[in-house]
Motif scaffolding. Sequence first.
Motif, PDB file in Angstrom:
ATOM      1  N   ALA A  11       0.894  -1.123  -0.088  1.00  0.00           N
ATOM      2  CA  ALA A  11      -0.206   0.039   0.230  1.00  0.00           C
ATOM      3  C   ALA A  11       0.884   1.189   0.066  1.00  0.00           C
ATOM      4  O   ALA A  11       2.147   1.224   0.406  1.00  0.00           O
ATOM      5  CB  ALA A  11      -0.876  -0.034   1.200  1.00  0.00           C
ATOM      6  N   TYR A  12       0.277   2.246  -0.565  1.00  0.00           N
ATOM      7  CA  TYR A  12       1.024   3.582  -0.463  1.00  0.00           C
ATOM      8  C   TYR A  12       1.549   4.128   0.894  1.00  0.00           C
ATOM      9  O   TYR A  12       0.537   3.927   1.907  1.00  0.00           O
ATOM     10  CB  TYR A  12       0.115   4.688  -1.260  1.00  0.00           C
ATOM     11  CG  TYR A  12       0.516   6.059  -0.866  1.00  0.00           C
ATOM     12  CD1 TYR A  12       1.620   6.592  -1.737  1.00  0.00           C
ATOM     13  CD2 TYR A  12       0.229   6.842   0.141  1.00  0.00           C
ATOM     14  CE1 TYR A  12       1.989   7.998  -1.720  1.00  0.00           C
ATOM     15  CE2 TYR A  12       0.690   8.202   0.169  1.00  0.00           C
ATOM     16  CZ  TYR A  12       1.587   8.736  -0.608  1.00  0.00           C
ATOM     17  OH  TYR A  12       1.962  10.010  -0.506  1.00  0.00           O
ATOM     18  N   VAL A  45      -4.947  14.198  -3.008  1.00  0.00           N
ATOM     19  CA  VAL A  45      -5.811  13.204  -3.414  1.00  0.00           C
ATOM     20  C   VAL A  45      -5.959  12.076  -2.487  1.00  0.00           C
ATOM     21  O   VAL A  45      -6.968  11.473  -2.068  1.00  0.00           O
ATOM     22  CB  VAL A  45      -5.273  12.825  -4.707  1.00  0.00           C
ATOM     23  CG1 VAL A  45      -6.257  11.470  -5.342  1.00  0.00           C
ATOM     24  CG2 VAL A  45      -5.713  13.844  -5.923  1.00  0.00           C
ATOM     25  N   LEU A  46      -4.728  11.596  -2.079  1.00  0.00           N
ATOM     26  CA  LEU A  46      -4.447  10.354  -1.101  1.00  0.00           C
ATOM     27  C   LEU A  46      -5.062  10.840   0.193  1.00  0.00           C
ATOM     28  O   LEU A  46      -5.981   9.817   0.761  1.00  0.00           O
ATOM     29  CB  LEU A  46      -2.969  10.213  -0.917  1.00  0.00           C
ATOM     30  CG  LEU A  46      -2.582   9.568  -2.272  1.00  0.00           C
ATOM     31  CD1 LEU A  46      -0.953   9.760  -2.458  1.00  0.00           C
ATOM     32  CD2 LEU A  46      -2.915   7.997  -2.430  1.00  0.00           C
ATOM     33  N   ALA A  54      -4.812   1.369   2.489  1.00  0.00           N
ATOM     34  CA  ALA A  54      -4.162  -0.087   2.817  1.00  0.00           C
ATOM     35  C   ALA A  54      -5.151  -0.854   1.638  1.00  0.00           C
ATOM     36  O   ALA A  54      -4.597  -1.648   1.254  1.00  0.00           O
ATOM     37  CB  ALA A  54      -4.512  -0.624   4.062  1.00  0.00           C
ATOM     38  N   ALA A  55      -6.334  -0.489   1.374  1.00  0.00           N
ATOM     39  CA  ALA A  55      -7.115  -1.233   0.396  1.00  0.00           C
ATOM     40  C   ALA A  55      -7.382  -0.500  -0.865  1.00  0.00           C
ATOM     41  O   ALA A  55      -7.456  -1.397  -1.589  1.00  0.00           O
ATOM     42  CB  ALA A  55      -8.571  -1.409   1.139  1.00  0.00           C
ATOM     43  N   ASP A  56      -7.079   0.554  -0.737  1.00  0.00           N
ATOM     44  CA  ASP A  56      -7.282   1.308  -2.273  1.00  0.00           C
ATOM     45  C   ASP A  56      -6.136   2.091  -2.865  1.00  0.00           C
ATOM     46  O   ASP A  56      -6.232   2.889  -3.814  1.00  0.00           O
ATOM     47  CB  ASP A  56      -8.510   2.637  -1.771  1.00  0.00           C
ATOM     48  CG  ASP A  56      -9.584   1.960  -1.432  1.00  0.00           C
ATOM     49  OD1 ASP A  56      -9.931   0.907  -1.712  1.00  0.00           O
ATOM     50  OD2 ASP A  56     -10.368   2.822  -0.695  1.00  0.00           O
ATOM     51  N   THR A  57      -4.975   1.477  -2.474  1.00  0.00           N
ATOM     52  CA  THR A  57      -3.719   2.120  -3.159  1.00  0.00           C
ATOM     53  C   THR A  57      -2.754   0.709  -3.386  1.00  0.00           C
ATOM     54  O   THR A  57      -2.635  -0.394  -2.545  1.00  0.00           O
ATOM     55  CB  THR A  57      -2.917   3.100  -2.251  1.00  0.00           C
ATOM     56  OG1 THR A  57      -2.438   2.459  -1.330  1.00  0.00           O
ATOM     57  CG2 THR A  57      -3.906   4.409  -2.173  1.00  0.00           C
ATOM     58  N   LEU A  58      -1.924   0.875  -4.246  1.00  0.00           N
ATOM     59  CA  LEU A  58      -0.736  -0.314  -4.339  1.00  0.00           C
ATOM     60  C   LEU A  58       0.368   0.470  -4.892  1.00  0.00           C
ATOM     61  O   LEU A  58       0.212   1.480  -6.016  1.00  0.00           O
ATOM     62  CB  LEU A  58      -1.132  -1.321  -5.617  1.00  0.00           C
ATOM     63  CG  LEU A  58      -1.881  -2.147  -4.896  1.00  0.00           C
ATOM     64  CD1 LEU A  58      -2.176  -3.296  -6.150  1.00  0.00           C
ATOM     65  CD2 LEU A  58      -1.301  -3.259  -3.845  1.00  0.00           C
ATOM     66  N   ALA A  70       2.055   2.415  -9.866  1.00  0.00           N
ATOM     67  CA  ALA A  70       1.376   2.711  -8.588  1.00  0.00           C
ATOM     68  C   ALA A  70      -0.153   2.659  -9.173  1.00  0.00           C
ATOM     69  O   ALA A  70      -0.499   3.039 -10.104  1.00  0.00           O
ATOM     70  CB  ALA A  70       1.714   4.043  -8.083  1.00  0.00           C
ATOM     71  N   ALA A  71      -0.998   2.793  -8.131  1.00  0.00           N
ATOM     72  CA  ALA A  71      -2.486   2.668  -8.555  1.00  0.00           C
ATOM     73  C   ALA A  71      -3.270   3.321  -7.199  1.00  0.00           C
ATOM     74  O   ALA A  71      -3.079   2.823  -6.082  1.00  0.00           O
ATOM     75  CB  ALA A  71      -3.087   1.325  -8.794  1.00  0.00           C
ATOM     76  N   LEU A  72      -4.227   4.377  -7.515  1.00  0.00           N
ATOM     77  CA  LEU A  72      -4.989   4.692  -6.483  1.00  0.00           C
ATOM     78  C   LEU A  72      -6.477   5.181  -6.754  1.00  0.00           C
ATOM     79  O   LEU A  72      -6.541   5.078  -7.998  1.00  0.00           O
ATOM     80  CB  LEU A  72      -4.413   6.255  -6.204  1.00  0.00           C
ATOM     81  CG  LEU A  72      -2.904   6.743  -6.455  1.00  0.00           C
ATOM     82  CD1 LEU A  72      -2.763   8.057  -6.366  1.00  0.00           C
ATOM     83  CD2 LEU A  72      -2.233   5.967  -5.224  1.00  0.00           C
ATOM     84  N   VAL A  73      -7.339   4.555  -5.926  1.00  0.00           N
ATOM     85  CA  VAL A  73      -8.633   4.509  -6.019  1.00  0.00           C
ATOM     86  C   VAL A  73      -9.271   5.356  -5.390  1.00  0.00           C
ATOM     87  O   VAL A  73      -9.780   5.184  -4.163  1.00  0.00           O
ATOM     88  CB  VAL A  73      -9.247   3.085  -6.093  1.00  0.00           C
ATOM     89  CG1 VAL A  73     -10.804   2.947  -6.354  1.00  0.00           C
ATOM     90  CG2 VAL A  73      -8.604   2.182  -6.891  1.00  0.00           C
TER      91      VAL A  73
END
Length: 104
Positions: A11-12, A45-46, A54-58, A70-73
């Motif tokens: 996670a980020y 944004v983050l 923990a669940a919405d980023t990689l 990287a991925a952010l939702v």
Amino acid sequence: MMDFKDYDVRAYRPDAAPAVTDLINLVFKAGGGHGGHTVAEIEDVLNNEVKDLAADTLVVTDAEGKLAAAALVPLPPDGGHRVELIGGVHSDRRGAGIGRHLLA
């Protein structure tokens, strides 16, 4: 699916903000966008649009610690059902299957 044994997938964390910003700018420019985002904008944004880091980023880094993807939702707008994905794969890592992993 590619083998991620040579990558750290997590996670980020706030210390990744500069690298994530650089990657997002690179991806936006490659797609014809302006690519002028700042670290403060990405942190905003983050901190305000992503519900659960923990669940919405990689964040994917290689063995040398270089950001590969990287991925952010972010959350949809109030009353909305839109899904927005922010991020991408570094241009020197494309074609390795990392993007498929980010979207899985």
